[in-house]
Design an enzyme around this catalytic site. Structure first.
Site, PDB file in Angstrom:
ATOM      1  N   ARG A  28      48.097   4.769 -65.959  1.00 50.25           N
ATOM      2  CA  ARG A  28      47.226   4.360 -67.060  1.00 50.25           C
ATOM      3  C   ARG A  28      45.822   4.933 -66.874  1.00 50.25           C
ATOM      4  NH1 ARG A  28      50.451   1.098 -69.918  1.00 50.25           N
ATOM      5  NH2 ARG A  28      51.982  -0.078 -68.712  1.00 50.25           N
ATOM      6  N   ASP A  29      45.263   5.409 -67.990  1.00 56.17           N
ATOM      7  CA  ASP A  29      43.915   5.982 -67.979  1.00 56.17           C
ATOM      8  C   ASP A  29      42.898   4.898 -67.606  1.00 56.17           C
ATOM      9  OD1 ASP A  29      42.589   8.710 -69.527  1.00 56.17           O
ATOM     10  OD2 ASP A  29      41.271   7.000 -69.174  1.00 56.17           O
ATOM     11  N   ILE A  30      41.936   5.273 -66.794  1.00 56.33           N
ATOM     12  CA  ILE A  30      40.920   4.328 -66.328  1.00 56.33           C
ATOM     13  C   ILE A  30      39.985   3.906 -67.466  1.00 56.33           C
ATOM     14  CG2 ILE A  30      39.073   5.954 -65.653  1.00 56.33           C
ATOM     15  CD1 ILE A  30      38.983   4.455 -62.937  1.00 56.33           C
ATOM     16  N   ASN A  86      43.957  18.494 -73.309  1.00 54.76           N
ATOM     17  CA  ASN A  86      42.683  19.183 -73.445  1.00 54.76           C
ATOM     18  C   ASN A  86      42.653  20.341 -72.456  1.00 54.76           C
ATOM     19  OD1 ASN A  86      41.786  17.268 -75.342  1.00 54.76           O
ATOM     20  ND2 ASN A  86      41.118  15.886 -73.703  1.00 54.76           N
ATOM     21  N   VAL A  95      38.780  16.532 -66.307  1.00 55.82           N
ATOM     22  CA  VAL A  95      39.436  16.582 -64.990  1.00 55.82           C
ATOM     23  C   VAL A  95      40.277  17.852 -64.920  1.00 55.82           C
ATOM     24  CG1 VAL A  95      41.030  15.434 -63.424  1.00 55.82           C
ATOM     25  CG2 VAL A  95      39.479  14.057 -64.826  1.00 55.82           C
ATOM     26  N   HIS A  99      46.929  17.719 -67.371  1.00 57.23           N
ATOM     27  CA  HIS A  99      47.388  16.369 -67.725  1.00 57.23           C
ATOM     28  C   HIS A  99      47.613  16.260 -69.217  1.00 57.23           C
ATOM     29  CE1 HIS A  99      42.950  16.284 -67.726  1.00 57.23           C
ATOM     30  NE2 HIS A  99      43.023  15.417 -68.733  1.00 57.23           N
ATOM     31  N   MET A 100      48.498  15.362 -69.539  1.00 54.32           N
ATOM     32  CA  MET A 100      48.832  15.067 -70.923  1.00 54.32           C
ATOM     33  C   MET A 100      48.454  13.614 -71.181  1.00 54.32           C
ATOM     34  SD  MET A 100      52.645  15.454 -72.520  1.00 54.32           S
ATOM     35  CE  MET A 100      52.566  17.233 -72.645  1.00 54.32           C
ATOM     36  N   HIS A 101      47.709  13.384 -72.271  1.00 53.86           N
ATOM     37  CA  HIS A 101      47.390  12.013 -72.684  1.00 53.86           C
ATOM     38  C   HIS A 101      48.491  11.524 -73.623  1.00 53.86           C
ATOM     39  CE1 HIS A 101      42.922  12.109 -71.681  1.00 53.86           C
ATOM     40  NE2 HIS A 101      43.179  13.414 -71.724  1.00 53.86           N
TER      41      HIS A 101
HETATM   42  P1  DGP Z   1      40.224  14.841 -70.023  1.00 54.11           P
HETATM   43  O1  DGP Z   1      38.942  14.664 -70.785  1.00 54.11           O
HETATM   44  O2  DGP Z   1      41.326  15.356 -70.903  1.00 54.11           O
HETATM   45  O3  DGP Z   1      40.039  15.671 -68.771  1.00 54.11           O
HETATM   46  O4  DGP Z   1      40.678  13.389 -69.604  1.00 54.11           O
HETATM   47  C1  DGP Z   1      40.537  12.890 -68.322  1.00 54.11           C
HETATM   48  C2  DGP Z   1      40.932  11.431 -68.363  1.00 54.11           C
HETATM   49  O5  DGP Z   1      41.109  11.004 -67.033  1.00 54.11           O
HETATM   50  C3  DGP Z   1      39.889  10.501 -68.984  1.00 54.11           C
HETATM   51  O6  DGP Z   1      40.462   9.875 -70.129  1.00 54.11           O
HETATM   52  C4  DGP Z   1      39.587   9.476 -67.904  1.00 54.11           C
HETATM   53  C5  DGP Z   1      40.715   9.664 -66.924  1.00 54.11           C
HETATM   54  N1  DGP Z   1      40.347   9.467 -65.530  1.00 54.11           N
HETATM   55  C6  DGP Z   1      39.350  10.099 -64.870  1.00 54.11           C
HETATM   56  N2  DGP Z   1      39.297   9.687 -63.594  1.00 54.11           N
HETATM   57  C7  DGP Z   1      40.307   8.778 -63.451  1.00 54.11           C
HETATM   58  C8  DGP Z   1      40.762   7.995 -62.345  1.00 54.11           C
HETATM   59  O7  DGP Z   1      40.260   8.056 -61.231  1.00 54.11           O
HETATM   60  N3  DGP Z   1      41.825   7.166 -62.580  1.00 54.11           N
HETATM   61  C9  DGP Z   1      42.416   7.080 -63.804  1.00 54.11           C
HETATM   62  N4  DGP Z   1      43.440   6.229 -63.932  1.00 54.11           N
HETATM   63  N5  DGP Z   1      42.013   7.814 -64.863  1.00 54.11           N
HETATM   64  C10 DGP Z   1      40.962   8.649 -64.683  1.00 54.11           C
END
Ligand code: DGP
Length: 113
Positions: A28-30, A86, A95, A99-101
């Protein structure tokens, strides 16, 4: 290399992991943008879509399969969802680990902000 998603994949940083197999991990996204916001990443470090070698493009198909599977298990398959990758700075990638959202659970607006 100090990659936060590599560290999550290695179990060095805690994350709410909901799926894992030999190739990918989903957690899950943070900073969730919707009731369901899951990130699907390869275990292998690939910086972005632009760095994906053609011979590994099947990996993205697998990530889509996992996104579809998780959409079903998260209960958003019927209502609808969005899958986003992205790429690079102007593509909104923060990041630098592929990755895929998977986002859903509410009405999403237009996607090309
Ligand atoms: P992007 O902008 O596409 O690179 O999205 C990166 C996503 O990663 C953003 O929605 C927040 C998430 N994220 C960043 N750091 C962490 C982390 O340490 N843990 C989790 N679960 N998500 C993270």
């Amino acid at each position: 290399m100090d990659c936060i998603f590599c560290r999550i994949a290695a179990g060095e940083i805690p994350a709410d992991v909901i799926y894992t197999d030999e190739e990918v991990i989903a957690f899950r996204d943070i900073n969730p943008q919707a009731p369901v916001h899951v990130l699907i990443i390869p275990g292998e470090h690939i910086a972005s879509l632009a760095e994906l070698p053609e011979e590994k493009s099947v990996l993205v198909g697998h990530m889509v399969d996992v996104a579809n599977r998780l959409a079903r298990s998260e209960g958003i398959s019927e209502s609808g969802y969005r899958v986003v990758m992205n790429c690079g700075r102007q593509g909104g990638q923060d990041v630098l680990h592929l990755h895929m959202h998977l986002v859903g659970g509410r009405q999403l607006a237009g996607s090309f902000g």
